[in-house]
Motif scaffolding. Sequence first.
Motif, PDB file in Angstrom:
ATOM      1  N   TYR A  35       0.813  -1.095  -0.160  1.00 51.53           N
ATOM      2  CA  TYR A  35       0.030   0.125  -0.075  1.00 51.53           C
ATOM      3  C   TYR A  35       0.917   1.289  -0.060  1.00 51.53           C
ATOM      4  O   TYR A  35       0.743   2.161  -0.801  1.00 51.53           O
ATOM      5  CB  TYR A  35      -1.096   0.140   1.138  1.00 51.53           C
ATOM      6  CG  TYR A  35      -1.898   1.203   1.135  1.00 51.53           C
ATOM      7  CD1 TYR A  35      -3.049   0.966   0.261  1.00 51.53           C
ATOM      8  CD2 TYR A  35      -1.673   2.231   2.055  1.00 51.53           C
ATOM      9  CE1 TYR A  35      -3.888   2.176   0.147  1.00 51.53           C
ATOM     10  CE2 TYR A  35      -2.796   3.166   2.042  1.00 51.53           C
ATOM     11  CZ  TYR A  35      -3.702   3.085   1.091  1.00 51.53           C
ATOM     12  OH  TYR A  35      -4.695   4.276   0.890  1.00 51.53           O
ATOM     13  N   ASN A  36       1.880   1.228   0.777  1.00 53.17           N
ATOM     14  CA  ASN A  36       2.623   2.445   0.931  1.00 53.17           C
ATOM     15  C   ASN A  36       3.436   2.651  -0.522  1.00 53.17           C
ATOM     16  O   ASN A  36       3.680   3.569  -0.858  1.00 53.17           O
ATOM     17  CB  ASN A  36       4.008   2.070   1.817  1.00 53.17           C
ATOM     18  CG  ASN A  36       3.359   2.421   3.350  1.00 53.17           C
ATOM     19  OD1 ASN A  36       2.364   2.879   3.206  1.00 53.17           O
ATOM     20  ND2 ASN A  36       4.134   1.937   4.034  1.00 53.17           N
ATOM     21  N   TYR A  37       3.931   1.461  -1.366  1.00 54.65           N
ATOM     22  CA  TYR A  37       4.507   1.448  -2.454  1.00 54.65           C
ATOM     23  C   TYR A  37       3.540   2.213  -3.609  1.00 54.65           C
ATOM     24  O   TYR A  37       3.803   2.996  -4.355  1.00 54.65           O
ATOM     25  CB  TYR A  37       4.877   0.111  -2.953  1.00 54.65           C
ATOM     26  CG  TYR A  37       5.516   0.206  -4.316  1.00 54.65           C
ATOM     27  CD1 TYR A  37       7.002   0.379  -4.399  1.00 54.65           C
ATOM     28  CD2 TYR A  37       4.867  -0.180  -5.447  1.00 54.65           C
ATOM     29  CE1 TYR A  37       7.515   0.528  -5.737  1.00 54.65           C
ATOM     30  CE2 TYR A  37       5.362  -0.076  -6.647  1.00 54.65           C
ATOM     31  CZ  TYR A  37       6.639   0.204  -6.882  1.00 54.65           C
ATOM     32  OH  TYR A  37       7.170   0.265  -8.334  1.00 54.65           O
ATOM     33  N   ASP A  86      -0.900   0.775 -10.360  1.00 49.89           N
ATOM     34  CA  ASP A  86      -2.096   0.193 -10.130  1.00 49.89           C
ATOM     35  C   ASP A  86      -1.743  -1.322  -9.870  1.00 49.89           C
ATOM     36  O   ASP A  86      -2.165  -2.086  -8.914  1.00 49.89           O
ATOM     37  CB  ASP A  86      -3.062   0.145 -11.085  1.00 49.89           C
ATOM     38  CG  ASP A  86      -3.664   1.636 -11.169  1.00 49.89           C
ATOM     39  OD1 ASP A  86      -3.437   2.399 -10.173  1.00 49.89           O
ATOM     40  OD2 ASP A  86      -4.030   2.030 -12.232  1.00 49.89           O
ATOM     41  N   LYS A  87      -0.624  -1.769 -10.547  1.00 48.13           N
ATOM     42  CA  LYS A  87      -0.365  -3.150 -10.485  1.00 48.13           C
ATOM     43  C   LYS A  87       1.203  -3.280 -10.669  1.00 48.13           C
ATOM     44  O   LYS A  87       1.993  -2.675 -11.256  1.00 48.13           O
ATOM     45  CB  LYS A  87      -0.953  -4.049 -11.672  1.00 48.13           C
ATOM     46  CG  LYS A  87      -2.347  -4.051 -11.907  1.00 48.13           C
ATOM     47  CD  LYS A  87      -2.833  -4.563 -13.100  1.00 48.13           C
ATOM     48  CE  LYS A  87      -4.154  -4.425 -13.301  1.00 48.13           C
ATOM     49  NZ  LYS A  87      -4.646  -4.310 -14.708  1.00 48.13           N
ATOM     50  N   TYR A 146      -4.147  -2.444  -6.995  1.00 49.02           N
ATOM     51  CA  TYR A 146      -4.994  -1.350  -6.420  1.00 49.02           C
ATOM     52  C   TYR A 146      -5.838  -0.698  -7.545  1.00 49.02           C
ATOM     53  O   TYR A 146      -4.974  -0.402  -8.551  1.00 49.02           O
ATOM     54  CB  TYR A 146      -4.112  -0.628  -5.747  1.00 49.02           C
ATOM     55  CG  TYR A 146      -3.384  -1.021  -4.425  1.00 49.02           C
ATOM     56  CD1 TYR A 146      -3.903  -0.910  -3.165  1.00 49.02           C
ATOM     57  CD2 TYR A 146      -2.267  -1.786  -4.519  1.00 49.02           C
ATOM     58  CE1 TYR A 146      -3.334  -1.920  -2.033  1.00 49.02           C
ATOM     59  CE2 TYR A 146      -1.602  -2.530  -3.376  1.00 49.02           C
ATOM     60  CZ  TYR A 146      -2.302  -2.174  -2.147  1.00 49.02           C
ATOM     61  OH  TYR A 146      -1.881  -2.915  -0.987  1.00 49.02           O
ATOM     62  N   LYS A 147      -6.901  -0.535  -7.237  1.00 47.49           N
ATOM     63  CA  LYS A 147      -7.758   0.059  -8.223  1.00 47.49           C
ATOM     64  C   LYS A 147      -8.733   1.107  -7.533  1.00 47.49           C
ATOM     65  O   LYS A 147      -9.444   0.616  -6.448  1.00 47.49           O
ATOM     66  CB  LYS A 147      -8.619  -1.169  -8.944  1.00 47.49           C
ATOM     67  CG  LYS A 147      -9.422  -0.466 -10.026  1.00 47.49           C
ATOM     68  CD  LYS A 147      -8.745  -0.069 -11.208  1.00 47.49           C
ATOM     69  CE  LYS A 147      -9.436   0.406 -12.352  1.00 47.49           C
ATOM     70  NZ  LYS A 147      -8.733   1.097 -13.419  1.00 47.49           N
ATOM     71  N   GLU A 148      -8.768   2.299  -7.803  1.00 49.35           N
ATOM     72  CA  GLU A 148      -9.461   3.094  -7.300  1.00 49.35           C
ATOM     73  C   GLU A 148     -11.112   2.718  -7.674  1.00 49.35           C
ATOM     74  O   GLU A 148     -11.030   2.492  -8.887  1.00 49.35           O
ATOM     75  CB  GLU A 148      -9.085   4.566  -7.674  1.00 49.35           C
ATOM     76  CG  GLU A 148      -7.785   5.024  -7.015  1.00 49.35           C
ATOM     77  CD  GLU A 148      -7.563   6.365  -7.350  1.00 49.35           C
ATOM     78  OE1 GLU A 148      -8.281   7.308  -8.013  1.00 49.35           O
ATOM     79  OE2 GLU A 148      -6.367   6.775  -6.937  1.00 49.35           O
ATOM     80  N   PHE A 149     -12.000   3.213  -6.940  1.00 51.65           N
ATOM     81  CA  PHE A 149     -13.552   3.109  -7.094  1.00 51.65           C
ATOM     82  C   PHE A 149     -13.650   4.358  -8.025  1.00 51.65           C
ATOM     83  O   PHE A 149     -13.147   5.559  -8.203  1.00 51.65           O
ATOM     84  CB  PHE A 149     -14.262   3.330  -6.111  1.00 51.65           C
ATOM     85  CG  PHE A 149     -14.405   1.940  -5.107  1.00 51.65           C
ATOM     86  CD1 PHE A 149     -15.761   1.554  -4.870  1.00 51.65           C
ATOM     87  CD2 PHE A 149     -13.351   1.440  -4.646  1.00 51.65           C
ATOM     88  CE1 PHE A 149     -15.657   0.341  -4.134  1.00 51.65           C
ATOM     89  CE2 PHE A 149     -13.693   0.436  -3.763  1.00 51.65           C
ATOM     90  CZ  PHE A 149     -14.742  -0.165  -3.660  1.00 51.65           C
ATOM     91  N   GLY A 187      -7.644  -3.243  -2.693  1.00 54.79           N
ATOM     92  CA  GLY A 187      -6.213  -3.876  -2.828  1.00 54.79           C
ATOM     93  C   GLY A 187      -6.465  -5.236  -2.891  1.00 54.79           C
ATOM     94  O   GLY A 187      -7.229  -5.986  -2.178  1.00 54.79           O
ATOM     95  N   LEU A 188      -5.660  -5.909  -3.680  1.00 50.52           N
ATOM     96  CA  LEU A 188      -5.422  -7.298  -3.480  1.00 50.52           C
ATOM     97  C   LEU A 188      -4.020  -7.625  -3.771  1.00 50.52           C
ATOM     98  O   LEU A 188      -3.241  -7.159  -4.565  1.00 50.52           O
ATOM     99  CB  LEU A 188      -6.248  -7.988  -4.883  1.00 50.52           C
ATOM    100  CG  LEU A 188      -6.077  -9.412  -5.159  1.00 50.52           C
ATOM    101  CD1 LEU A 188      -6.653 -10.091  -3.849  1.00 50.52           C
ATOM    102  CD2 LEU A 188      -6.426  -9.816  -6.187  1.00 50.52           C
TER     103      LEU A 188
END
Length: 137
Positions: A83-85, A92-93, A107-110, A122-123
């Motif tokens: 998450y920090n990265y 995003d990936k 990570y993908k913003e809504f 986040g996954l």
Amino acid sequence: DGKLIGVFGLDIPLTSISEFLKNLKEELKNQKIGRSSIVFIANSKGEVVAYPDPSIPMIEENGKLRPRKVSELESAPQIIETYNYHTENKDDKFNLEVDGVKYIASYKEFPRKDFDKDWTIGLVVPEDDLIGPIKKT
């Protein structure tokens, strides 16, 4: 005149969102994808909005509840690092190594036009969960 006329409140069933994340994690496990995957939702302040365990997003402090920060997730340091990265690099990936373990993170913003929240899902999946058998071969 600066007078309070009324207050409007809206409850978002975060336990339902946590249940969705829990089911998503189980679905990934059942498909033998990401047995150790971690999925969560955070806002732009770095606060956990939803987590598969609905008790995680809030912390009781001095008799009051407050949102837990992603940086306060004790059980999953890989979330904190990825998450920090993500927030520092806006990726995003990406792949990242934490304590000698390689992770694949997404990570993908809504979408703001459809959803008026500054949330990101986040996954994080250990690389070996996905390609471990291929590497062994």
